[in-house]
Design an enzyme around this catalytic site. Sequence first.
Site, PDB file in Angstrom:
ATOM      1  N   CYS A 199       0.864  -1.187   0.000  1.00  0.00           N
ATOM      2  CA  CYS A 199       0.000   0.000   0.000  1.00  0.00           C
ATOM      3  C   CYS A 199       0.896   1.231   0.000  1.00  0.00           C
ATOM      4  O   CYS A 199       1.779   1.363   0.840  1.00  0.00           O
ATOM      5  CB  CYS A 199      -0.918   0.027   1.224  1.00  0.00           C
ATOM      6  SG  CYS A 199      -2.314  -1.070   1.080  1.00  0.00           S
ATOM      7  N   LEU A 200       0.668   2.108  -0.938  1.00  0.00           N
ATOM      8  CA  LEU A 200       1.490   3.325  -1.044  1.00  0.00           C
ATOM      9  C   LEU A 200       1.104   4.330   0.005  1.00  0.00           C
ATOM     10  O   LEU A 200       0.028   4.397   0.474  1.00  0.00           O
ATOM     11  CB  LEU A 200       1.347   3.923  -2.448  1.00  0.00           C
ATOM     12  CG  LEU A 200       1.709   2.978  -3.585  1.00  0.00           C
ATOM     13  CD1 LEU A 200       1.392   3.626  -4.922  1.00  0.00           C
ATOM     14  CD2 LEU A 200       3.158   2.580  -3.518  1.00  0.00           C
TER      15      LEU A 200
END
Length: 110
Positions: free
Chosen positions: A109-110
């Site tokens: 997840c960025l």
Amino acid sequence: MSAVGDASLPPLDPEGYLENLQDWSPDVAESLAAQEGKKLTSEHWEILWLLRQFYQEFELSPAMRPFSKYLRQELGPDKARSIYLMQLFGESPAKTAARLAGLPKPDNCL
């Protein structure tokens, strides 16, 4: 004192995740949600409790795809849809839900 400046919260990392997972409680989740202008409903809690259950089972915070698959198995397809999760948790449902559930940031997840 937390990274976001709320003295009522336990220490948070710069992204707003708990530094110590054992500091989590439902009150902490409510405070984290309030920082975003959210009030947690029974729909939110249903997902948060399942996310904590997932973490206990697999010892990891799921990214969106495994998160959705787990929700589909536990709650059925309607509550596993991205649109439903985005309505509850915003742009990055897996990331936001993990933070509110007191879990580490999901990998991928960025």
